[in-house]
Design an enzyme around this catalytic site. Structure first.
Site, PDB file in Angstrom:
ATOM      1  N   GLY A  84       8.360  -3.380   3.972  1.00 36.98           N
ATOM      2  CA  GLY A  84       7.596  -2.460   4.792  1.00 36.98           C
ATOM      3  C   GLY A  84       7.469  -1.152   4.045  1.00 36.98           C
ATOM      4  O   GLY A  84       6.565  -0.958   3.240  1.00 36.98           O
TER       5      GLY A  84
ATOM      6  N   TYR B 156       7.809  -4.158  -9.688  1.00 38.16           N
ATOM      7  CA  TYR B 156       6.461  -3.766  -9.281  1.00 38.16           C
ATOM      8  C   TYR B 156       5.424  -4.054 -10.365  1.00 38.16           C
ATOM      9  O   TYR B 156       4.224  -4.159 -10.086  1.00 38.16           O
ATOM     10  CB  TYR B 156       6.429  -2.279  -8.895  1.00 38.16           C
ATOM     11  CG  TYR B 156       6.610  -1.324 -10.041  1.00 38.16           C
ATOM     12  CD1 TYR B 156       5.512  -0.865 -10.767  1.00 38.16           C
ATOM     13  CD2 TYR B 156       7.878  -0.863 -10.400  1.00 38.16           C
ATOM     14  CE1 TYR B 156       5.668   0.021 -11.825  1.00 38.16           C
ATOM     15  CE2 TYR B 156       8.039   0.027 -11.450  1.00 38.16           C
ATOM     16  CZ  TYR B 156       6.932   0.468 -12.159  1.00 38.16           C
ATOM     17  OH  TYR B 156       7.099   1.343 -13.201  1.00 38.16           O
TER      18      TYR B 156
ATOM     19  N   TYR C 160       0.190  -2.806  -8.120  1.00 38.24           N
ATOM     20  CA  TYR C 160       0.928  -1.663  -7.560  1.00 38.24           C
ATOM     21  C   TYR C 160       0.093  -0.394  -7.646  1.00 38.24           C
ATOM     22  O   TYR C 160       0.121   0.436  -6.740  1.00 38.24           O
ATOM     23  CB  TYR C 160       2.258  -1.478  -8.291  1.00 38.24           C
ATOM     24  CG  TYR C 160       2.143  -0.908  -9.681  1.00 38.24           C
ATOM     25  CD1 TYR C 160       2.256   0.459  -9.908  1.00 38.24           C
ATOM     26  CD2 TYR C 160       1.905  -1.731 -10.777  1.00 38.24           C
ATOM     27  CE1 TYR C 160       2.135   0.989 -11.189  1.00 38.24           C
ATOM     28  CE2 TYR C 160       1.779  -1.211 -12.050  1.00 38.24           C
ATOM     29  CZ  TYR C 160       1.895   0.143 -12.250  1.00 38.24           C
ATOM     30  OH  TYR C 160       1.762   0.667 -13.512  1.00 38.24           O
TER      31      TYR C 160
ATOM     32  N   GLU D 221      -5.491   7.353  -0.097  1.00 38.16           N
ATOM     33  CA  GLU D 221      -6.737   7.643   0.600  1.00 38.16           C
ATOM     34  C   GLU D 221      -6.662   7.190   2.055  1.00 38.16           C
ATOM     35  O   GLU D 221      -7.144   7.878   2.961  1.00 38.16           O
ATOM     36  CB  GLU D 221      -7.900   6.955  -0.111  1.00 38.16           C
ATOM     37  CG  GLU D 221      -8.092   7.417  -1.544  1.00 38.16           C
ATOM     38  CD  GLU D 221      -9.074   6.562  -2.319  1.00 38.16           C
ATOM     39  OE1 GLU D 221      -9.664   5.643  -1.711  1.00 38.16           O
ATOM     40  OE2 GLU D 221      -9.269   6.818  -3.522  1.00 38.16           O
ATOM     41  N   GLY D 222      -6.045   6.024   2.265  1.00 39.85           N
ATOM     42  CA  GLY D 222      -5.942   5.487   3.614  1.00 39.85           C
ATOM     43  C   GLY D 222      -5.180   6.392   4.559  1.00 39.85           C
ATOM     44  O   GLY D 222      -5.454   6.423   5.769  1.00 39.85           O
TER      45      GLY D 222
ATOM     46  N   GLU E 141       0.838   2.496   7.347  1.00 43.47           N
ATOM     47  CA  GLU E 141       0.384   3.135   6.106  1.00 43.47           C
ATOM     48  C   GLU E 141       1.351   4.227   5.639  1.00 43.47           C
ATOM     49  O   GLU E 141       0.943   5.277   5.143  1.00 43.47           O
ATOM     50  CB  GLU E 141      -1.045   3.658   6.254  1.00 43.47           C
ATOM     51  CG  GLU E 141      -2.040   2.516   6.423  1.00 43.47           C
ATOM     52  CD  GLU E 141      -3.470   2.915   6.148  1.00 43.47           C
ATOM     53  OE1 GLU E 141      -3.694   3.779   5.272  1.00 43.47           O
ATOM     54  OE2 GLU E 141      -4.363   2.354   6.800  1.00 43.47           O
TER      55      GLU E 141
END
Length: 392
Positions: A142, A189, A243, A252-253, A374
């Site tokens: 998460g 990653y 990644y 941006e989100g 997010e």
């Protein structure tokens, strides 16, 4: 030749919209109030979007805001996307999630990292009726987003995926999924890779839908990959660079989530202010009591502060300047404001705020997710701390 005076070059206030931006916001806001508002309660109870609503949203053009005109889009700005998310969220934050994920995550990832062929194929579809979803989270990843267990194996003509994703927004409606999997778990990653997966790909299944506290009309589902084979041309970006795609897109989100929480707070405040002027106690409207006035004033002040943070982050992004710190700040603060304002809205409604017959309780339920998805509030604080300390 005209000569520019100092007065001609005065900077505009940060929250002042241009004529085009103002018209765009008003158009989307009217659509939300006229088309979405009558459906909000039934969609929340049925946990799905009303039949035909997605088609109307696509027809409005807000699912292709930054897509080039030759591919069916509006060639708008990131700030336009933020305005659309804000406007829809004033009426139903659940519908805004659909628009947010589709525009700020899926379309922007494709615009930045997609090949010419991928952009021609998928951006045209995303502009005309195909919903996009962004699949990063898993049961064990998460906040630790890169502890992925979904595995990608290179085969002779492409890749084979196996694993499971959780908490994927838009999953039930989506036709395209950006999926993150690891090619080499030992590489941490650096093994993470992004793929474009069509919903009808054999071996891919949209699983159980979560029964959520808020934004209930928005689908949040698990994704299952069982020897799901995809062609090599569905690789998004380079192997092992997933990644980078994930981090930069989520930056941006977060501005999009800030806009969603801003719109939610605006919607809750509007209902609270109207109710306070209609509800009478002791012979007068409760809006005439100083305690209620002070509450509404504090709510309005918090909302304006959140607007400044959200608009600043979005305009920085459009201008090509750094915005990582500002995105984290606007997401953190706007989600806090949304929760406070929605809670106070319930209190102004009193007993009516605690029942489904009035809109206050839904804004309150919807607000909680802003601190979670997010990037949780703690993750935003960690980002902010890193950014401000390195500048000293």
């Amino acid at each position: 030749m005209s000569v520019l005076t100092q007065a001609d070059c005065k900077p505009l206030p940060l929250t002042q919209l241009s004529e085009e931006e103002s018209l765009f916001y008003s158009t989307v806001r009217h659509f939300a109030e006229d088309t979405i508002a009558p459906l909000v309660r039934s969609m929340d109870e049925e946990q799905r979007f009303a039949p035909g609503l997605l088609g109307k949203i696509f027809a409005l053009g807000i699912m292709a805001i930054e897509i080039a005109e030759e591919l069916g889009g509006a060639a708008g700005s990131f700030f336009d996307s933020v305005l659309a998310i804000e406007a829809i969220s004033t009426v139903d934050p659940a519908v805004a999630v659909l628009i947010d994920v589709h525009n700020t995550l899926v379309i922007n990832a494709l615009r930045r990292w997609g090949s010419d062929a991928q952009q021609r194929t998928w951006l045209s579809k995303l502009a005309s009726g195909t919903v996009g979803a962004y699949a990063l989270s898993e049961s064990g990843s998460g906040s630790d987003a890169f502890a992925l267990q979904t595995r990608a194996q290179q085969i002779h003509d492409g890749y084979r995926l196996n694993g499971r994703k959780l908490w994927i927004s838009n999953a039930r409606e989506a036709g395209l999924f950006i999926v993150f999997a690891t090619l080499d778990p030992r590489a941490s990653y650096r093994g993470i890779t992004a793929f474009l997966i069509d919903k009808d790909t054999p071996g891919f299944t949209v699983g159980r839908k979560e029964d959520k506290l808020g934004i209930r009309a928005s689908s949040t589902c698990e994704l299952l990959f069982d020897n799901c084979e995809i062609p090599a041309e569905n690789l998004l970006g380079e192997p092992g660079k997933g990644y980078k795609i994930a981090i930069e897109t989520l930056n941006e989100g977060r501005i999009g989530i800030g806009a969603q929480m801003l719109g939610l707070a605006e919607g809750a405040w509007g209902h609270a202010a109207r109710y306070a002027q209609e509800r009478r106690q002791f012979g007068k409207a409760i809006a005439e009591f100083q305690a209620v006035q002070f509450s509404l004033a504090q709510m309005a002040t918090d909302i304006e502060a959140a607007r400044l943070l959200v608009y600043n982050a979005a305009r920085l992004k459009d201008s090509g300047q750094g915005f990582v710190r500002e995105a984290a700040m606007c997401k953190l603060f706007a989600s806090q404001v949304a929760e406070r304002v929605a809670s106070q809205c319930v209190e102004i409604f009193g007993g009516n705020g605690f029942v489904h017959d009035y809109p206050a309780e839904k804004y309150f339920r919807d607000s909680k997710i802003g601190k979670i998805y997010e990037g949780t509030s703690n993750m935003q604080l960690a980002t902010i701390a890193k950014q401000v300390l390195k500048s000293q």
